[in-house]
Design an enzyme around this catalytic site. Structure first.
Site, short mmCIF file in Angstrom:
data_model
loop_
_atom_site.label_atom_id
_atom_site.label_comp_id
_atom_site.label_asym_id
_atom_site.label_seq_id
_atom_site.Cartn_x
_atom_site.Cartn_y
_atom_site.Cartn_z
CG MET A 132 -2.09 -1.00 0.98
SD MET A 132 -3.12 -1.25 2.43
CE MET A 132 -2.08 -2.38 3.35
CD GLU A 133 2.48 5.85 -3.06
OE1 GLU A 133 3.63 6.30 -3.14
OE2 GLU A 133 1.51 6.52 -2.68
CD GLN A 162 -0.14 -2.50 -7.93
OE1 GLN A 162 -0.05 -1.46 -7.28
NE2 GLN A 162 -1.16 -3.33 -7.81
CB CYS A 209 -4.57 3.79 -8.00
SG CYS A 209 -4.22 5.17 -6.92
CE LYS A 215 -5.79 -4.39 -5.50
NZ LYS A 215 -5.09 -3.60 -4.50
CG ASN A 264 -8.38 -6.23 -2.40
OD1 ASN A 264 -8.44 -5.13 -2.93
ND2 ASN A 264 -7.91 -6.40 -1.19
N GLY A 265 -10.96 -6.72 -0.78
CA GLY A 265 -11.82 -5.63 -0.32
C GLY A 265 -12.67 -6.02 0.87
N GLY A 306 -5.65 -5.98 2.44
CA GLY A 306 -4.95 -4.70 2.47
C GLY A 306 -4.83 -4.18 3.89
NE ARG A 307 -8.62 -0.39 3.69
CZ ARG A 307 -9.87 -0.03 3.54
NH1 ARG A 307 -10.24 1.17 3.91
NH2 ARG A 307 -10.75 -0.86 3.01
C1 LIG Z 1 -3.16 4.27 1.60
C2 LIG Z 1 -3.43 3.15 0.63
C3 LIG Z 1 -2.51 2.87 -0.37
C4 LIG Z 1 -2.76 1.86 -1.29
N1 LIG Z 1 -1.83 1.58 -2.25
C5 LIG Z 1 -2.04 0.57 -3.13
C6 LIG Z 1 -1.07 0.24 -4.11
O1 LIG Z 1 0.00 0.84 -4.20
N2 LIG Z 1 -1.37 -0.77 -4.96
C7 LIG Z 1 -2.54 -1.48 -4.88
O2 LIG Z 1 -2.75 -2.39 -5.66
N3 LIG Z 1 -3.46 -1.19 -3.96
C8 LIG Z 1 -3.23 -0.19 -3.09
N4 LIG Z 1 -4.18 0.09 -2.15
C9 LIG Z 1 -5.43 -0.68 -2.12
C10 LIG Z 1 -5.32 -1.93 -1.24
O3 LIG Z 1 -4.32 -2.78 -1.73
C11 LIG Z 1 -6.63 -2.70 -1.25
O4 LIG Z 1 -6.93 -3.05 -2.58
C12 LIG Z 1 -7.78 -1.88 -0.68
O5 LIG Z 1 -7.39 -1.23 0.52
C13 LIG Z 1 -8.98 -2.76 -0.42
O6 LIG Z 1 -8.64 -3.84 0.38
P1 LIG Z 1 -8.90 -3.84 1.97
O7 LIG Z 1 -10.36 -3.52 2.16
O8 LIG Z 1 -8.48 -5.23 2.39
O9 LIG Z 1 -8.01 -2.78 2.55
C14 LIG Z 1 -3.96 1.11 -1.22
C15 LIG Z 1 -4.87 1.37 -0.19
C16 LIG Z 1 -4.62 2.39 0.72
C17 LIG Z 1 -5.64 2.65 1.80
#
Ligand SMILES: Cc1cc2nc3c(=O)[nH]c(=O)nc-3n(C[C@H](O)[C@H](O)[C@H](O)COP(=O)(O)O)c2cc1C
Length: 318
Positions: A1-2, A63, A93, A132, A197-198, A221-222
């Site tokens: 996560m960037e 990625q 994104c 993705k 995902n999500g 992710g989070r």
């Molecule tokens: C601050 C932030 C940065 C993220 N950066 C990326 C990224 O660089 N590449 C990516 O594929 N997803 C990125 N995501 C998305 C997460 O990988 C994920 O797809 C999204 O948060 C939903 O999944 P979750 O509900 O499990 O968090 C980012 C999410 C957040 C909140």
């Protein structure tokens, strides 16, 4: 996560157990290819005192994010030379700065361009190329077309983030879009794995997402920021006790400090503690967390964690 995760975090999570594969933050292709040294930086941690983190090397993707095909083959080739195990392409994104440049989720409106980018990446590397996506920008009308375009272009797997672009990150994920994606691809005869995902917030939801959607794997992710043990528990391993939960941020701090120095390590430690809920360390309320986030030195936080690791949580009095 960037802006949040980094290679040190990924390695530490992978050592905790239950993780199948890892992916870097997106590396944006703009006026020139992403250099090999940048890809290396996202794949590796330094050797210095990181307690054997290098010994665990799970398959890791670089990625890439691009608005068009220019510099995509070279960037994919650089990622391969740097040691990536596969290339993932970001078409999800939602950030306005990305969307405004017609990258990330903006490409969900342009299935042909998405498939051209997949082909361009494949032309530069022998590695698998995955993609993705989100379900759409403002609605899911192009979900099926997008998935078929990606499969037709030779994507080796596709991750579906079950939200629209306009839903950002905070609205509930709609897993039926993942199920729809699985159905569409299978009905068209494609066997590429679908990663859901999500909205996974707890370990048990990993199996639930697979059961409800038929997806082949789950990307989290989070929630892993809040609970780095989530993958281990999802894979049938033990939940952390209070001591292990308190030790994790300390080990993270030490690994960051060894790799990048104390001030970045302190910033990353605080960032982690903003999300952290493993072991119920902050079960007594948010005041402790806020106090730690105001700390001027790492030692203040580390001493609190040491004490929290040996103390018992206060019994609730209801
Ligand atoms: C601050 C932030 C940065 C993220 N950066 C990326 C990224 O660089 N590449 C990516 O594929 N997803 C990125 N995501 C998305 C997460 O990988 C994920 O797809 C999204 O948060 C939903 O999944 P979750 O509900 O499990 O968090 C980012 C999410 C957040 C909140």
């Amino acid at each position: 996560m960037e802006g949040i995760t980094d290679p040190v975090f990924r390695r530490l999570v992978s050592r905790t157990g239950g993780v199948a594969a890892l992916c870097s933050e997106f590396l944006r292709i703009s006026v020139s290819p992403v250099p090999e040294r940048i890809c290396r930086r996202h794949l590796a941690v330094t050797d210095a005192g990181d307690d054997g983190l290098r010994q665990v090397r799970l398959p890791t993707a670089i990625q890439l994010m691009a608005a068009g095909c220019e510099h995509v083959p070279e960037s994919a080739a650089h990622a391969e030379c740097a040691g990536a195990d596969w290339i993932d392409l970001n078409f999800g994104c939602p950030a306005p700065v990305v969307f405004g440049k017609c990258a990330g989720s903006a490409l969900l409106a342009l299935p042909e361009r998405m498939s051209a980018i997949v082909r361009a990446a494949r032309s530069g590397t022998t590695l698998p190329v995955t993609a993705k996506i989100r379900a759409g920008i403002t609605d899911e009308r192009l979900l099926e077309e997008n998935l078929l375009a990606l499969a037709e272009a030779g994507a080796a797997a596709v991750t579906i983030h079950a939200r629209l672009r306009i839903q950002g990150y905070h609205q509930p994920a709609s897993w039926h879009w993942i199920a729809q994606g699985v159905r569409v691809l299978r009905a068209a005869g494609y066997r590429l794995p679908v990663v859901g995902n999500g909205g996974v917030e707890r370990a048990d939801q990993v199996a639930e997402m697979r059961r409800l959607t038929g997806c082949d794997a789950v990307m989290v992710g989070r929630a892993v920021l809040a609970d780095p043990f989530l993958f281990r528990v999802a894979a049938g391993g033990p939940a952390p006790d209070r001591r292990e939960a308190a030790e994790w941020p300390m080990r993270y701090y030490e690994a960051e400090a060894a790799a990048h120095g104390g001030s970045r390590a302190l910033a990353k430690l605080k960032q982690q503690l903003c999300w952290y809920r493993a072991g119920d360390l902050f079960a007594d309320g948010e005041a402790q967390r806020k106090m730690l986030l105001r700390a001027r030195s790492a030692s203040e936080i580390l001493s609190w964690l040491v004490a929290a690791g040996v103390s018992r949580p206060r019994a609730s009095c209801d």
